[in-house]
Structures are given as C-alpha cells and as structure tokens.
Scaffold this motif. Structure first.
Motif, PDB file in Angstrom:
ATOM      1  N   HIS A   1      30.757 -36.482   2.962  1.00 19.47           N
ATOM      2  CA  HIS A   1      32.042 -35.953   3.423  1.00 19.47           C
ATOM      3  C   HIS A   1      33.144 -36.177   2.400  1.00 19.47           C
ATOM      4  O   HIS A   1      33.096 -37.101   1.584  1.00 19.47           O
ATOM      5  CB  HIS A   1      32.457 -36.625   4.734  1.00 19.47           C
ATOM      6  N   GLY A   2      34.166 -35.351   2.477  1.00 19.50           N
ATOM      7  CA  GLY A   2      35.412 -35.603   1.786  1.00 19.50           C
ATOM      8  C   GLY A   2      36.349 -36.371   2.701  1.00 19.50           C
ATOM      9  O   GLY A   2      36.078 -36.564   3.884  1.00 19.50           O
ATOM     10  N   TYR A   3      37.450 -36.820   2.138  1.00 25.12           N
ATOM     11  CA  TYR A   3      38.413 -37.595   2.918  1.00 25.12           C
ATOM     12  C   TYR A   3      39.261 -36.709   3.809  1.00 25.12           C
ATOM     13  O   TYR A   3      39.801 -35.690   3.378  1.00 25.12           O
ATOM     14  CB  TYR A   3      39.340 -38.373   1.987  1.00 25.12           C
ATOM     15  N   THR A   4      39.354 -37.073   5.077  1.00 34.41           N
ATOM     16  CA  THR A   4      40.425 -36.620   5.970  1.00 34.41           C
ATOM     17  C   THR A   4      40.842 -37.838   6.777  1.00 34.41           C
ATOM     18  O   THR A   4      40.033 -38.744   7.014  1.00 34.41           O
ATOM     19  CB  THR A   4      40.000 -35.485   6.928  1.00 34.41           C
ATOM     20  N   PRO A   5      42.085 -37.909   7.220  1.00 34.94           N
ATOM     21  CA  PRO A   5      42.558 -39.126   7.891  1.00 34.94           C
ATOM     22  C   PRO A   5      41.782 -39.488   9.148  1.00 34.94           C
ATOM     23  O   PRO A   5      41.720 -40.663   9.520  1.00 34.94           O
ATOM     24  CB  PRO A   5      44.020 -38.792   8.220  1.00 34.94           C
TER      25      PRO A   5
ATOM     26  N   ASN B   1      33.042 -54.589   4.751  1.00 40.33           N
ATOM     27  CA  ASN B   1      33.451 -53.192   4.584  1.00 40.33           C
ATOM     28  C   ASN B   1      34.149 -52.953   3.256  1.00 40.33           C
ATOM     29  O   ASN B   1      34.139 -51.827   2.747  1.00 40.33           O
ATOM     30  CB  ASN B   1      34.341 -52.757   5.746  1.00 40.33           C
ATOM     31  N   LEU B   2      34.760 -53.991   2.714  1.00 43.53           N
ATOM     32  CA  LEU B   2      35.334 -53.846   1.379  1.00 43.53           C
ATOM     33  C   LEU B   2      34.234 -53.561   0.359  1.00 43.53           C
ATOM     34  O   LEU B   2      34.384 -52.702  -0.525  1.00 43.53           O
ATOM     35  CB  LEU B   2      36.093 -55.114   1.012  1.00 43.53           C
ATOM     36  N   LEU B   3      33.094 -54.244   0.503  1.00 41.40           N
ATOM     37  CA  LEU B   3      31.943 -53.939  -0.347  1.00 41.40           C
ATOM     38  C   LEU B   3      31.410 -52.532  -0.079  1.00 41.40           C
ATOM     39  O   LEU B   3      31.091 -51.790  -1.011  1.00 41.40           O
ATOM     40  CB  LEU B   3      30.828 -54.959  -0.108  1.00 41.40           C
TER      41      LEU B   3
ATOM     42  N   LYS C   1      42.666 -51.917  -4.039  1.00 43.29           N
ATOM     43  CA  LYS C   1      43.611 -50.797  -3.934  1.00 43.29           C
ATOM     44  C   LYS C   1      43.113 -49.589  -4.716  1.00 43.29           C
ATOM     45  O   LYS C   1      43.287 -48.448  -4.287  1.00 43.29           O
ATOM     46  CB  LYS C   1      44.994 -51.223  -4.426  1.00 43.29           C
ATOM     47  N   GLN C   2      42.468 -49.814  -5.864  1.00 44.40           N
ATOM     48  CA  GLN C   2      41.917 -48.708  -6.636  1.00 44.40           C
ATOM     49  C   GLN C   2      40.746 -48.072  -5.901  1.00 44.40           C
ATOM     50  O   GLN C   2      40.595 -46.842  -5.888  1.00 44.40           O
ATOM     51  CB  GLN C   2      41.468 -49.188  -8.013  1.00 44.40           C
ATOM     52  N   VAL C   3      39.895 -48.902  -5.273  1.00 44.17           N
ATOM     53  CA  VAL C   3      38.800 -48.367  -4.457  1.00 44.17           C
ATOM     54  C   VAL C   3      39.358 -47.486  -3.342  1.00 44.17           C
ATOM     55  O   VAL C   3      38.870 -46.379  -3.097  1.00 44.17           O
ATOM     56  CB  VAL C   3      37.959 -49.521  -3.872  1.00 44.17           C
ATOM     57  N   GLN C   4      40.387 -47.973  -2.674  1.00 42.60           N
ATOM     58  CA  GLN C   4      41.002 -47.216  -1.583  1.00 42.60           C
ATOM     59  C   GLN C   4      41.553 -45.882  -2.095  1.00 42.60           C
ATOM     60  O   GLN C   4      41.347 -44.829  -1.480  1.00 42.60           O
ATOM     61  CB  GLN C   4      42.113 -48.052  -0.968  1.00 42.60           C
ATOM     62  N   ALA C   5      42.232 -45.914  -3.230  1.00 37.49           N
ATOM     63  CA  ALA C   5      42.798 -44.689  -3.791  1.00 37.49           C
ATOM     64  C   ALA C   5      41.704 -43.714  -4.194  1.00 37.49           C
ATOM     65  O   ALA C   5      41.862 -42.487  -4.036  1.00 37.49           O
ATOM     66  CB  ALA C   5      43.670 -45.035  -4.997  1.00 37.49           C
ATOM     67  N   THR C   6      40.591 -44.220  -4.699  1.00 34.52           N
ATOM     68  CA  THR C   6      39.470 -43.354  -5.094  1.00 34.52           C
ATOM     69  C   THR C   6      38.867 -42.673  -3.875  1.00 34.52           C
ATOM     70  O   THR C   6      38.538 -41.477  -3.905  1.00 34.52           O
ATOM     71  CB  THR C   6      38.399 -44.179  -5.828  1.00 34.52           C
ATOM     72  N   ILE C   7      38.702 -43.404  -2.773  1.00 39.49           N
ATOM     73  CA  ILE C   7      38.128 -42.824  -1.561  1.00 39.49           C
ATOM     74  C   ILE C   7      39.012 -41.722  -1.004  1.00 39.49           C
ATOM     75  O   ILE C   7      38.525 -40.695  -0.522  1.00 39.49           O
ATOM     76  CB  ILE C   7      37.876 -43.930  -0.514  1.00 39.49           C
TER      77      ILE C   7
ATOM     78  N   VAL D   1      39.048 -46.016   4.609  1.00 40.10           N
ATOM     79  CA  VAL D   1      40.346 -46.302   3.990  1.00 40.10           C
ATOM     80  C   VAL D   1      41.133 -47.277   4.851  1.00 40.10           C
ATOM     81  O   VAL D   1      41.743 -48.236   4.354  1.00 40.10           O
ATOM     82  CB  VAL D   1      41.134 -44.993   3.777  1.00 40.10           C
ATOM     83  N   LYS D   2      41.113 -47.063   6.165  1.00 40.00           N
ATOM     84  CA  LYS D   2      41.779 -47.974   7.093  1.00 40.00           C
ATOM     85  C   LYS D   2      41.186 -49.368   7.023  1.00 40.00           C
ATOM     86  O   LYS D   2      41.900 -50.372   7.085  1.00 40.00           O
ATOM     87  CB  LYS D   2      41.677 -47.388   8.508  1.00 40.00           C
ATOM     88  N   ASP D   3      39.853 -49.454   6.879  1.00 40.67           N
ATOM     89  CA  ASP D   3      39.189 -50.747   6.826  1.00 40.67           C
ATOM     90  C   ASP D   3      39.564 -51.528   5.565  1.00 40.67           C
ATOM     91  O   ASP D   3      39.691 -52.758   5.601  1.00 40.67           O
ATOM     92  CB  ASP D   3      37.675 -50.565   6.892  1.00 40.67           C
ATOM     93  N   VAL D   4      39.733 -50.816   4.441  1.00 36.55           N
ATOM     94  CA  VAL D   4      40.195 -51.498   3.229  1.00 36.55           C
ATOM     95  C   VAL D   4      41.598 -52.049   3.450  1.00 36.55           C
ATOM     96  O   VAL D   4      41.913 -53.175   3.031  1.00 36.55           O
ATOM     97  CB  VAL D   4      40.158 -50.558   2.011  1.00 36.55           C
ATOM     98  N   ALA D   5      42.436 -51.288   4.139  1.00 38.56           N
ATOM     99  CA  ALA D   5      43.783 -51.772   4.451  1.00 38.56           C
ATOM    100  C   ALA D   5      43.725 -53.041   5.301  1.00 38.56           C
ATOM    101  O   ALA D   5      44.531 -53.960   5.110  1.00 38.56           O
ATOM    102  CB  ALA D   5      44.579 -50.684   5.164  1.00 38.56           C
ATOM    103  N   ALA D   6      42.766 -53.107   6.235  1.00 41.11           N
ATOM    104  CA  ALA D   6      42.609 -54.310   7.060  1.00 41.11           C
ATOM    105  C   ALA D   6      42.216 -55.505   6.204  1.00 41.11           C
ATOM    106  O   ALA D   6      42.688 -56.633   6.428  1.00 41.11           O
ATOM    107  CB  ALA D   6      41.570 -54.066   8.148  1.00 41.11           C
ATOM    108  N   ALA D   7      41.342 -55.288   5.225  1.00 37.67           N
ATOM    109  CA  ALA D   7      40.957 -56.374   4.322  1.00 37.67           C
ATOM    110  C   ALA D   7      42.144 -56.815   3.472  1.00 37.67           C
ATOM    111  O   ALA D   7      42.371 -58.020   3.276  1.00 37.67           O
ATOM    112  CB  ALA D   7      39.798 -55.931   3.430  1.00 37.67           C
ATOM    113  N   LEU D   8      42.913 -55.864   2.983  1.00 33.11           N
ATOM    114  CA  LEU D   8      44.083 -56.194   2.165  1.00 33.11           C
ATOM    115  C   LEU D   8      45.109 -56.991   2.963  1.00 33.11           C
ATOM    116  O   LEU D   8      45.769 -57.887   2.434  1.00 33.11           O
ATOM    117  CB  LEU D   8      44.717 -54.921   1.608  1.00 33.11           C
ATOM    118  N   ASP D   9      45.239 -56.670   4.255  1.00 32.48           N
ATOM    119  CA  ASP D   9      46.197 -57.386   5.088  1.00 32.48           C
ATOM    120  C   ASP D   9      45.835 -58.860   5.216  1.00 32.48           C
ATOM    121  O   ASP D   9      46.711 -59.698   5.434  1.00 32.48           O
ATOM    122  CB  ASP D   9      46.266 -56.736   6.475  1.00 32.48           C
TER     123      ASP D   9
END
Length: 263
Positions: A217-221, A165-167, A249-255, A229-237
């Motif tokens: 789509h655009g981003y909504t939580p 999912n990070l990819l 982190k830059q990918v996450q911020a861009t999304i 975005v949550k999945d990138v956080a799981a990878a970072l953890d």
C-alpha cells in the motif's frame, strides 16, 4: 458480558475468535458492519459490559470511548476490567490509571501480527499488569493469539509495543526502498524476496510481503500505513530525555512518502 470496541480490520476477527471460543462477546463500532453481534448503539453495549477490549484507532478515539462521546465510565456500571489493545503512547497509558476508578482493572495488551494473524488467531500480545491480572486474562487472549509476553507492570506492554513497531516501521521503510531500487535495476521482485528471506536482510515485512495486507500500500492517513506513522509518533512521545530522535523521524517521513506498489 465481554465487549470489544473497534470492530475494524483487527478488531472484528478478534471478536469472531472470542465468539467462536464460546464467549458471550459483543462488538461496538461507530460504523455498522451489518452483523447482529456488533452494535453502533452504546446503550445496547454498555449496561451488561464487564470486560472491555479496546481496539480503537488512537488516543482521541480512546478518550471518546471511555470518557467523552460513548463515555463508558458513565454508561457501563458493571465494567470491571479494561484491556487496551490499541497501540498508544506509553505516557498516555500511564495517565489512564489516574482517570479510571481503582475498582476497574487495567491491562495494556497491544498486539502484533497484522490482519492475517488476527484472522488465523495467532496474534502476539505484549502485556502490562500484575501477574494475577495477566493470568486471569490469558484464557481470553488465548482464543485470539498464541504468543503472550508479560513485559512487567501496567504500561510495560505498551512500551514494548511501540519499540517493536518502531522496528517494524524501519523494516517497512527500508524494504520498500530496496524493492523500488531493485525495480530500477531490473531485478525480479520475488527472486529478491527469496534471497532476503535466507540472507542477512531478512525482516518481517519482506518475509510476509505477499500476505501482510498493507505491504504494497501507499500512505493514506486512515489505512494501515497511516497507523504505522501514528505508531512511530507514539514511540517518539515516549523517547528517553535527550535521545537522538532523528532516525525515527526520518523513518516516519519516509513512510509518509510511500506510494502503492503494483508488484
């Protein structure tokens, strides 16, 4: 009874696939979809439950389902097997083993393919568990998917999923940026997507841009972009100690900055 908790965009078509395959399967969700085989009453779900597919959104909802609000550990006396299909931190997944009784088999079975693959019963599952446990679960998984990747022991499936999912997140961020820049340059979107499909820029989001439900789509939580975005956080953890996490982190911020596309 086979139970599936989390009957949302992914979970509901998975439940329907199980039922269409002749399985005695019932769904649970906190939101009532108005179907006779999906309940919001945990005491109508838990007592007969033997195998659970958990497709809830995140760690908080997993904790609520297993230990807190719904508390299946206390309300499902016949529960013998849990398959975690949500995308969660591998660190969290490993911690579940210490919190769940030993007589309950745990398999991490996150899936990939988006809603269209769930509806078409061609999900890809990344699996963590013993050879025997995976073999026992495969007939059920085969009703919902067509690709099964046994990555190793418990937790290995989730580790593979967050890396995958990070990819996917990086593809999403960059493909959307490329399409926005193409708009500014006056290029036709479909012509560019056709080019990408047969060239070195080919990727999952671009290839499925007209069928992946969240591609524009655009981003909504609470939508699928928010889940990414949550999945990138799981990878970072689960990042290795000392790893350079600046790019994820830059990918996450861009999304998070994505806005809806109209074409």
């Amino acid at each position: 009874m086979i139970g599936l908790a989390g009957c949302g965009r992914m979970g509901l078509p998975m439940l329907e696939a199980l039922r269409d395959g002749g399985v005695d399967a019932m769904g649970f969700d906190v939101v009532d979809p108005g179907l006779p085989h999906v309940t919001t009453n945990i005491m109508a779900f838990a007592p007969r439950l033997e195998t659970l597919f958990s497709v809830v959104r995140d760690e908080n909802e997993t904790n609520a389902l297993l230990f807190d609000i719904q508390n299946l550990m206390g309300t499902a006396p016949n529960l013998r097997r849990i398959l975690i299909c949500s995308t969660l931190s591998p660190r969290y997944i490993h911690g579940l083993r210490d919190r769940i009784p030993d007589h309950i088999t745990l398999i991490d079975a996150p899936m990939s393919g988006a809603v269209v693959a769930a509806q078409d019963r061609r999900l890809s599952f990344m699996l963590g568990g013993s050879d025997r446990d995976i073999a026992d679960a495969t007939p059920l998984l085969a009703l919902m998917g067509e690709h099964f990747h046994h990555m190793g022991g418990f937790g290995a499936g989730m580790q593979a999923k967050v890396l995958n999912n990070l990819l996917a997140a990086s593809h999403t961020a960059m493909t959307r940026l490329v399409l926005d820049w193409a708009d500014e340059a006056g290029l036709d979107t479909q012509h560019l997507l056709n080019l990408i499909e047969t060239s070195s820029g080919q990727n999952w989001l671009a290839s499925g841009f007209e069928t992946i439900e969240f591609a524009k789509h655009g981003y909504t939580p609470d939508n699928s972009i928010g889940i990414l975005v949550k999945d990138v956080a799981a990878a970072l953890d689960a990042a290795p100690a000392g790893a350079d996490t600046s790019l994820p982190k830059q990918v996450q911020a861009t999304i998070v900055q994505l806005r809806p596309r109209t074409r």
